[in-house]
Design a protein around this motif. Structure first.
Motif, PDB file in Angstrom:
ATOM      1  N   ILE A  74       0.881  -1.166   0.000  1.00 33.42           N
ATOM      2  CA  ILE A  74       0.000   0.000   0.000  1.00 33.42           C
ATOM      3  C   ILE A  74       0.917   1.214   0.000  1.00 33.42           C
ATOM      4  CG2 ILE A  74      -1.743   1.319   1.247  1.00 33.42           C
ATOM      5  CD1 ILE A  74      -2.734  -1.271   2.458  1.00 33.42           C
ATOM      6  N   SER A  75       0.926   1.956  -1.086  1.00 30.79           N
ATOM      7  CA  SER A  75       1.857   3.083  -1.224  1.00 30.79           C
ATOM      8  C   SER A  75       1.185   4.444  -1.082  1.00 30.79           C
ATOM      9  CB  SER A  75       2.581   3.004  -2.578  1.00 30.79           C
ATOM     10  OG  SER A  75       1.649   2.986  -3.640  1.00 30.79           O
ATOM     11  N   ASP A  76      -0.131   4.452  -0.871  1.00 29.95           N
ATOM     12  CA  ASP A  76      -0.850   5.702  -0.641  1.00 29.95           C
ATOM     13  C   ASP A  76      -0.520   6.183   0.770  1.00 29.95           C
ATOM     14  OD1 ASP A  76      -2.825   7.618   0.140  1.00 29.95           O
ATOM     15  OD2 ASP A  76      -4.162   6.890  -1.440  1.00 29.95           O
ATOM     16  N   VAL A  77       0.307   7.209   0.870  1.00 33.73           N
ATOM     17  CA  VAL A  77       0.846   7.651   2.154  1.00 33.73           C
ATOM     18  C   VAL A  77      -0.260   8.115   3.100  1.00 33.73           C
ATOM     19  CG1 VAL A  77       2.422   9.279   3.265  1.00 33.73           C
ATOM     20  CG2 VAL A  77       3.013   8.286   1.046  1.00 33.73           C
ATOM     21  N   ASP A  78      -1.234   8.844   2.583  1.00 29.88           N
ATOM     22  CA  ASP A  78      -2.301   9.351   3.450  1.00 29.88           C
ATOM     23  C   ASP A  78      -3.269   8.248   3.865  1.00 29.88           C
ATOM     24  OD1 ASP A  78      -1.447  12.053   3.570  1.00 29.88           O
ATOM     25  OD2 ASP A  78      -2.191  12.347   1.528  1.00 29.88           O
ATOM     26  N   PHE A  79      -3.524   7.287   2.971  1.00 24.37           N
ATOM     27  CA  PHE A  79      -4.360   6.149   3.351  1.00 24.37           C
ATOM     28  C   PHE A  79      -3.701   5.376   4.485  1.00 24.37           C
ATOM     29  CE2 PHE A  79      -5.399   1.649   3.197  1.00 24.37           C
ATOM     30  CZ  PHE A  79      -6.792   1.670   3.220  1.00 24.37           C
ATOM     31  N   CYS A  80      -2.397   5.174   4.398  1.00 20.54           N
ATOM     32  CA  CYS A  80      -1.681   4.461   5.458  1.00 20.54           C
ATOM     33  C   CYS A  80      -1.813   5.193   6.784  1.00 20.54           C
ATOM     34  CB  CYS A  80      -0.209   4.319   5.087  1.00 20.54           C
ATOM     35  SG  CYS A  80       0.117   3.115   3.767  1.00 20.54           S
ATOM     36  N   GLU A  81      -1.802   6.528   6.738  1.00 20.74           N
ATOM     37  CA  GLU A  81      -1.882   7.311   7.964  1.00 20.74           C
ATOM     38  C   GLU A  81      -3.245   7.182   8.629  1.00 20.74           C
ATOM     39  OE1 GLU A  81       0.437   9.519  10.586  1.00 20.74           O
ATOM     40  OE2 GLU A  81       0.963   8.551   8.708  1.00 20.74           O
ATOM     41  N   THR A  82      -4.300   7.139   7.817  1.00 18.89           N
ATOM     42  CA  THR A  82      -5.654   7.051   8.357  1.00 18.89           C
ATOM     43  C   THR A  82      -6.111   5.610   8.571  1.00 18.89           C
ATOM     44  OG1 THR A  82      -6.575   7.196   6.116  1.00 18.89           O
ATOM     45  CG2 THR A  82      -6.325   9.257   7.348  1.00 18.89           C
ATOM     46  N   SER A  83      -5.377   4.648   8.000  1.00 17.06           N
ATOM     47  CA  SER A  83      -5.691   3.218   8.163  1.00 17.06           C
ATOM     48  C   SER A  83      -4.433   2.471   8.584  1.00 17.06           C
ATOM     49  CB  SER A  83      -6.254   2.641   6.860  1.00 17.06           C
ATOM     50  OG  SER A  83      -7.359   3.378   6.396  1.00 17.06           O
ATOM     51  N   PRO A  84      -3.887   2.792   9.756  1.00 15.73           N
ATOM     52  CA  PRO A  84      -2.592   2.229  10.154  1.00 15.73           C
ATOM     53  C   PRO A  84      -2.578   0.709  10.290  1.00 15.73           C
ATOM     54  CG  PRO A  84      -3.641   3.355  12.008  1.00 15.73           C
ATOM     55  CD  PRO A  84      -4.434   3.702  10.790  1.00 15.73           C
ATOM     56  N   ALA A  85      -3.679   0.142  10.743  1.00 20.03           N
ATOM     57  CA  ALA A  85      -3.720  -1.310  10.903  1.00 20.03           C
ATOM     58  C   ALA A  85      -3.598  -2.003   9.555  1.00 20.03           C
ATOM     59  CB  ALA A  85      -5.014  -1.722  11.610  1.00 20.03           C
ATOM     60  N   GLU A  86      -4.248  -1.450   8.536  1.00 21.35           N
ATOM     61  CA  GLU A  86      -4.175  -2.035   7.199  1.00 21.35           C
ATOM     62  C   GLU A  86      -2.773  -1.870   6.614  1.00 21.35           C
ATOM     63  OE1 GLU A  86      -5.900  -3.957   3.731  1.00 21.35           O
ATOM     64  OE2 GLU A  86      -6.173  -3.958   5.912  1.00 21.35           O
ATOM     65  N   ALA A  87      -2.175  -0.711   6.842  1.00 21.25           N
ATOM     66  CA  ALA A  87      -0.802  -0.487   6.358  1.00 21.25           C
ATOM     67  C   ALA A  87       0.154  -1.493   6.980  1.00 21.25           C
ATOM     68  CB  ALA A  87      -0.361   0.939   6.694  1.00 21.25           C
ATOM     69  N   ASP A  88       0.028  -1.705   8.290  1.00 18.98           N
ATOM     70  CA  ASP A  88       0.906  -2.654   8.972  1.00 18.98           C
ATOM     71  C   ASP A  88       0.638  -4.085   8.507  1.00 18.98           C
ATOM     72  OD1 ASP A  88       1.921  -0.526  10.358  1.00 18.98           O
ATOM     73  OD2 ASP A  88       0.807  -0.919  12.212  1.00 18.98           O
ATOM     74  N   ARG A  89      -0.628  -4.394   8.264  1.00 19.13           N
ATOM     75  CA  ARG A  89      -0.988  -5.750   7.840  1.00 19.13           C
ATOM     76  C   ARG A  89      -0.384  -6.071   6.480  1.00 19.13           C
ATOM     77  NH1 ARG A  89      -4.928  -8.743   5.047  1.00 19.13           N
ATOM     78  NH2 ARG A  89      -5.749  -6.865   4.048  1.00 19.13           N
ATOM     79  N   VAL A  90      -0.497  -5.148   5.541  1.00 15.95           N
ATOM     80  CA  VAL A  90      -0.024  -5.410   4.183  1.00 15.95           C
ATOM     81  C   VAL A  90       1.481  -5.192   4.049  1.00 15.95           C
ATOM     82  CG1 VAL A  90      -0.209  -4.703   1.762  1.00 15.95           C
ATOM     83  CG2 VAL A  90      -2.271  -4.878   3.183  1.00 15.95           C
ATOM     84  N   ASN A  91       1.942  -4.019   4.466  1.00 18.24           N
ATOM     85  CA  ASN A  91       3.348  -3.677   4.237  1.00 18.24           C
ATOM     86  C   ASN A  91       4.299  -4.363   5.219  1.00 18.24           C
ATOM     87  OD1 ASN A  91       2.346  -2.011   2.254  1.00 18.24           O
ATOM     88  ND2 ASN A  91       2.678  -0.118   3.371  1.00 18.24           N
TER      89      ASN A  91
END
Length: 301
Positions: A74-91
């Motif tokens: 997930i490379s959308d920086v702002d999405f990662c910021e607002t969805s931290p659990a998803e960013a951690d899960r995928v990345n």
């Protein structure tokens, strides 16, 4: 060689697949869901979620790759910021799963990381050994992926890059061209610096990294000619497209109203890659000119 690519339908994944197929290697590509392109000729394209450990294990065992390029993220920086659990899960967790399966198979693992693992406080371009201190969730999740890679795969390359542009995904280049069609003035940040990187050029550099059997470890790879600001980058995009009727003004990073903080200076030093391979990438200006003249769809104001 047999090559396995996660995130194969993205900018870098597509470029990697095309390059290795053209050089007569076998390519199996993994994509999470509905693909944004048709399979390339000779490419095996599978629908696999990188967070599904059993599915990844089956895919790696079936493909029996010599090299795994892990480009999915997930490379959308702002999405990662607002969805931290998803960013951690995928990345983060997704990288652990792919790295573990790769190590078990005996393949070489190449993990694509980012300049956003740095906090941007350096005055000089970042070297591979500089301290990582990400200031947003995207950077933290990619840094977690780096740590998983080092822990699980002795035979690995971690490649940090920045400001990727190319076909098959929107990028800063596309956004600037779209804004220029509907606005008389574009405001771009003038005090944030990094390196534009053309996806086919990065793919070629990754090929050279493996072909030359460079020492395992971490490398910075971008196009050359130093870094630039978003402001200078945007002006160059419009100049190469001949869109001179749009005013471009500079604004400060502090006034950028986005959920995620951005490191103000994340230019990467690529000397280690040059010393290991002897293959200097071309300048980002030359790559951008080629992309806008021959690949990027024509847009006129």
């Amino acid at each position: 060689m047999k090559i396995l690519i996660t995130g194969v339908t993205g900018m870098l994944g597509t470029s990697l697949s095309r390059l290795f197929l053209a050089r007569h290697h076998e390519v199996c590509g993994l994509s999470r869901g509905k693909t944004s392109r048709l399979p390339l000729q000779g490419e095996t394209l599978l629908k696999v979620d990188i967070t599904d450990e059993a599915a990844i294990d089956r895919a790696v065992q079936s493909a029996r790759p010599d090299v795994v390029f892990h480009a999915a993220a997930i490379s959308d920086v702002d999405f990662c910021e607002t969805s931290p659990a998803e960013a951690d899960r995928v990345n983060g967790e997704g990288t652990r799963i792919v790295a573990k399966a790769t190590c078990t198979s005996g393949a070489l693992f190449c993990y694509l990381s980012t300049d956003y693992v740095f906090d941007g406080e350096n005055k000089a371009p970042y070297r591979e050994e500089d301290v990582c201190n990400p200031i947003n969730r995207y950077g933290k999740s990619k840094w977690a992926g780096e740590k998983q890679t080092r822990s699980l795969c002795p035979r690995h390359y971690i490649v940090r890059t920045s400001w990727l542009f190319g076909e098959n995904r929107d990028s800063f280049v596309h956004h600037v061209l779209e804004w220029a069609l509907s606005r008389k003035e574009i405001r771009l940040v003038g005090d944030k610096w990094a390196n534009p990187t053309y996806a086919p050029d990065l793919a070629e550099c990754l090929y050279r990294l493996i072909e030359t059997r460079a020492p395992f470890g971490t490398y910075h790879i971008t196009n050359q000619e130093g870094g630039c600001s978003w402001f200078d980058y945007g002006k160059q995009i419009l100049a190469y497209r001949g869109m001179n009727g749009v005013a471009v003004t500079s604004m400060s990073l502090a006034k950028l109203k986005r959920p995620a903080k951005r490191p103000p200076m994340s230019v990467l030093n690529i000397d280690k890659f040059l010393e290991a391979t002897g293959s200097p990438p071309r300048s980002w200006r030359e790559a951008l000119r080629e992309y806008l003249s021959s690949v990027c769809p024509s847009q006129k104001p």
